[in-house]
Write an enzyme that holds these catalytic residues in place. Structure first.
Site, PDB file in Angstrom:
ATOM      1  N   ALA A  29     -12.421 -35.131  11.820  1.00 49.82           N
ATOM      2  CA  ALA A  29     -11.866 -36.482  11.969  1.00 49.82           C
ATOM      3  C   ALA A  29     -12.092 -37.287  10.706  1.00 49.82           C
ATOM      4  O   ALA A  29     -12.935 -36.939   9.884  1.00 49.82           O
ATOM      5  CB  ALA A  29     -12.512 -37.187  13.157  1.00 49.82           C
ATOM      6  N   ASN A  30     -11.323 -38.362  10.559  1.00 52.41           N
ATOM      7  CA  ASN A  30     -11.586 -39.357   9.523  1.00 52.41           C
ATOM      8  C   ASN A  30     -12.465 -40.439  10.130  1.00 52.41           C
ATOM      9  O   ASN A  30     -12.460 -40.649  11.346  1.00 52.41           O
ATOM     10  CB  ASN A  30     -10.280 -40.014   9.065  1.00 52.41           C
ATOM     11  N   ARG A  31     -13.133 -41.174   9.284  1.00 51.36           N
ATOM     12  CA  ARG A  31     -13.948 -42.292   9.719  1.00 51.36           C
ATOM     13  C   ARG A  31     -13.013 -43.465  10.038  1.00 51.36           C
ATOM     14  O   ARG A  31     -12.234 -43.889   9.194  1.00 51.36           O
ATOM     15  CB  ARG A  31     -14.858 -42.665   8.555  1.00 51.36           C
TER      16      ARG A  31
END
Ligand code: C5P
Length: 218
Positions: A29-31
């Site tokens: 995932a991205n932040r």
């Protein structure tokens, strides 16, 4: 019936990260907290728009008066966006994972002491913003993308606007404490040029952007 400058308009907003499964318990995932995207959805609804918010997994509450579709992966997010069309405008604030695992494992992968870690085979995810911005009968009249940059913020945003085919880019410098924080300092890149907005609360960025969207759709 909704009143306000966006009454009768339908606006699609994406927010949050996407989760790309590695196996049933792990993901890439991205932040992203979803804070800015959710605030934009709320601000558009406050101006009378019918808002569809397509959100990845976030801890944010659903904004009042907004239809929320919760998704996990980028492919799910694209499908939910396409299902929500037609829309007068699309605001892509989600931090979509660029890559997914080429094949997610059906069972939890076992860690074997002493063995080399398994390789991660990656596949490219669809670009939701570029897909929504592509010319066609269902293209929203106004398509807005975000650019989170750590350097050359405006130069990268200008390039991104051209590459994605969107109308506006909201560029923010994420080299500091913006991630998950309460404030944002953004530049609005349109066909007319670049505006540097002062640092302000994410809710205020959302209100100003919603007002600009209302002007553009008027
Ligand atoms: O591709 P990049 O992350 O540099 O651009 C960011 C913008 O593109 C954001 O508006 C983000 O929501 C959108 N995006 C998307 N789908 C992707 C990657 C980025 O909609 N797969």
């Amino acid at each position: 019936l909704a009143a306000g400058p966006l009454a009768g308009r339908h606006v699609l907003v994406t927010s949050g990260p996407t989760h790309e499964a590695i196996d049933p318990v792990r993901y890439i995932a991205n932040r992203s907290s979803g804070r800015q995207g959710h605030a934009i959805a709320a601000a558009l609804a406050a101006l009378g728009a019918r808002v569809t918010l397509v959100s990845g997994p976030v801890a944010q509450p659903d904004p009042p008066g907004v239809t929320v579709a919760r998704v996990e992966s980028a492919r799910d997010m694209l499908a939910a966006c396409e299902a929500a069309l037609p829309a007068d405008a699309a605001i892509c604030a989600a931090a979509v994972a660029d890559w997914r695992t080429a094949r997610a494992a059906d069972q939890k992968m076992k860690k074997v002491p002493g063995e080399v870690p398994p390789p991660l085979d990656l596949a490219l995810n669809p670009d939701i913003l570029a897909t929504l911005a592509a010319p066609g009968p269902r293209r929203p009249r106004l398509v807005v993308g975000f650019a989170a940059e750590t350097e050359a913020v405006v130069a990268n945003a200008l390039a991104k606007r051209a590459k994605k085919g969107c109308d506006w880019i909201v560029a923010n410098d994420v080299s500091g404490d913006v991630m998950g924080g309460a404030e944002n300092a953004v530049h609005l890149v349109t066909a007319a040029g670049v505006e540097d907005w002062p640092r302000m609360a994410k809710e205020e960025v959302a209100r100003r952007l919603a007002a600009r969207i209302a002007e553009a759709l008027a």
